[in-house]
Write a protein that holds these residues in place. Structure first.
Motif, PDB file in Angstrom:
ATOM      1  N   UNK A 122       0.787  -1.232   0.000  1.00  0.00           N
ATOM      2  CA  UNK A 122       0.000   0.000   0.000  1.00  0.00           C
ATOM      3  C   UNK A 122       0.819   1.283   0.000  1.00  0.00           C
ATOM      4  N   UNK A 123       2.017   1.270   0.557  1.00  0.00           N
ATOM      5  CA  UNK A 123       2.801   2.508   0.560  1.00  0.00           C
ATOM      6  C   UNK A 123       3.230   2.875  -0.859  1.00  0.00           C
ATOM      7  N   UNK A 124       3.532   1.881  -1.685  1.00  0.00           N
ATOM      8  CA  UNK A 124       3.866   2.165  -3.085  1.00  0.00           C
ATOM      9  C   UNK A 124       2.637   2.677  -3.821  1.00  0.00           C
ATOM     10  N   UNK A 125       1.465   2.118  -3.512  1.00  0.00           N
ATOM     11  CA  UNK A 125       0.224   2.586  -4.138  1.00  0.00           C
ATOM     12  C   UNK A 125      -0.039   4.045  -3.762  1.00  0.00           C
ATOM     13  N   UNK A 126       0.210   4.397  -2.504  1.00  0.00           N
ATOM     14  CA  UNK A 126       0.037   5.798  -2.083  1.00  0.00           C
ATOM     15  C   UNK A 126       0.979   6.718  -2.852  1.00  0.00           C
ATOM     16  N   UNK A 127       2.205   6.285  -3.024  1.00  0.00           N
ATOM     17  CA  UNK A 127       3.178   7.081  -3.777  1.00  0.00           C
ATOM     18  C   UNK A 127       2.748   7.235  -5.235  1.00  0.00           C
ATOM     19  N   UNK A 128       2.283   6.147  -5.848  1.00  0.00           N
ATOM     20  CA  UNK A 128       1.814   6.215  -7.240  1.00  0.00           C
ATOM     21  C   UNK A 128       0.609   7.139  -7.368  1.00  0.00           C
ATOM     22  N   UNK A 129      -0.346   7.009  -6.439  1.00  0.00           N
ATOM     23  CA  UNK A 129      -1.539   7.864  -6.476  1.00  0.00           C
ATOM     24  C   UNK A 129      -1.153   9.332  -6.281  1.00  0.00           C
ATOM     25  N   UNK A 130      -0.216   9.595  -5.379  1.00  0.00           N
ATOM     26  CA  UNK A 130       0.253  10.966  -5.156  1.00  0.00           C
ATOM     27  C   UNK A 130       0.886  11.531  -6.433  1.00  0.00           C
ATOM     28  N   UNK A 131       1.706  10.707  -7.094  1.00  0.00           N
ATOM     29  CA  UNK A 131       2.373  11.165  -8.322  1.00  0.00           C
ATOM     30  C   UNK A 131       1.365  11.461  -9.426  1.00  0.00           C
ATOM     31  N   UNK A 132       0.357  10.598  -9.581  1.00  0.00           N
ATOM     32  CA  UNK A 132      -0.679  10.827 -10.596  1.00  0.00           C
ATOM     33  C   UNK A 132      -1.453  12.092 -10.264  1.00  0.00           C
ATOM     34  N   UNK A 133      -1.804  12.235  -8.996  1.00  0.00           N
ATOM     35  CA  UNK A 133      -2.557  13.422  -8.565  1.00  0.00           C
ATOM     36  C   UNK A 133      -1.749  14.699  -8.770  1.00  0.00           C
ATOM     37  N   UNK A 134      -0.468  14.625  -8.490  1.00  0.00           N
ATOM     38  CA  UNK A 134       0.411  15.779  -8.669  1.00  0.00           C
ATOM     39  C   UNK A 134       0.490  16.192 -10.145  1.00  0.00           C
ATOM     40  N   UNK A 135       0.555  15.211 -11.047  1.00  0.00           N
ATOM     41  CA  UNK A 135       0.677  15.500 -12.480  1.00  0.00           C
ATOM     42  C   UNK A 135      -0.649  15.876 -13.127  1.00  0.00           C
ATOM     43  N   UNK A 136      -1.748  15.196 -12.733  1.00  0.00           N
ATOM     44  CA  UNK A 136      -3.033  15.386 -13.408  1.00  0.00           C
ATOM     45  C   UNK A 136      -4.021  16.232 -12.613  1.00  0.00           C
ATOM     46  N   UNK A 137      -3.678  16.585 -11.381  1.00  0.00           N
ATOM     47  CA  UNK A 137      -4.552  17.443 -10.590  1.00  0.00           C
ATOM     48  C   UNK A 137      -5.631  16.722  -9.814  1.00  0.00           C
TER      49      UNK A 137
END
Length: 165
Positions: free
Chosen positions: A31-46
Motif C-alpha cells: 500500500x505505501x507504493x500505491x500511495x506514492x503512485x496515487x500521489x504522483x498521478x494526482x500531482x501531475x493530473x490534478x
C-alpha cells in the motif's frame, strides 16, 4: 511495518495496542507504493476522480498492482488492467470492477496515465517495452543491471548449531 509474511501487519495489530501501518506484506499488498503512485498521478493530473489509469504488466504476481487497483478505485479513478493475457487474473474484471484490455495500443489510447510494472516485465526479457517504444517513440527506458539475489540478514538465518523451532 514491512514483512515478508502475508498477513503479518494484521496479526501484529491483534497482539499489541498500537496502530500498524502496512508497508508491504509478503505477496499480499504494497500500500505505501500505491500511495506514492496515487500521489504522483494526482500531482501531475490534478486529481484522481474520473481519471483513466492503465496498469500494464504482470498483474497476477504484483502486489503493487493490486494495491494500486484498490486505492485508485477508492479515489474515483477508472482502471484498466492490460496485457499480457497470461499474467492477468481471470477474476479481476468481476472482483475489482476493472476494465481488461489485452491490446496494448488500445489500452494506451484509452488512458490518461499508464503505470507500467517494470520489474516484473524484466523477468520476461522486456517484450512489452519493445512494443511500448514502437507505439510511443518518445518513451525512455533506462536499462538497469540485473538484480542480485538478496543476502539473508544474519539475524534471520539460523546458525548451524542452533535448533530450528
Amino acid at each position: 511495518m514491512r514483512h515478508s509474511a502475508s498477513g503479518a501487519p494484521s496479526f501484529l495489530s491483534k497482539h499489541i495496542p498500537a496502530a500498524i501501518v502496512n508497508a508491504g506484506d509478503g505477496i499480499n499488498e504494497h500500500p505505501t507504493q500505491a500511495l506514492l503512485d496515487a500521489f504522483s498521478i494526482r500531482e501531475k493530473l490534478g486529481g484522481l476522480t474520473g481519471k483513466k489509469v492503465a496498469i500494464i504488466g504482470d498483474i497476477m504476481h504484483s502486489r503493487v498492482a493490486l494495491s494500486n487497483i484498490y486505492l485508485l478505485k477508492k479515489m474515483g479513478a477508472e482502471v484498466t488492467a492490460g496485457r499480457p493475457p497470461t499474467l492477468i487474473p481471470v477474476h479481476i474484471r468481476e472482483a475489482f470492477d476493472v476494465r481488461v484490455e489485452y491490446n496494448l495500443r488500445k489500452a494506451l489510447e484509452w488512458c490518461d496515465v499508464a503505470n507500467v510494472l517494470r520489474i516484473q516485465l524484466e523477468r520476461q526479457n522486456q517484450p512489452l517495452f519493445s512494443s511500448l517504444r514502437e507505439y510511443s517513440p518518445g518513451l525512455r527506458h533506462q536499462q538497469t543491471p540485473p538484480r542480485q539475489p538478496r543476502q539473508r540478514d544474519r539475524h534471520h538465518a539460523p546458525r548451524p548449531d542452533q535448533p530450528r523451532c
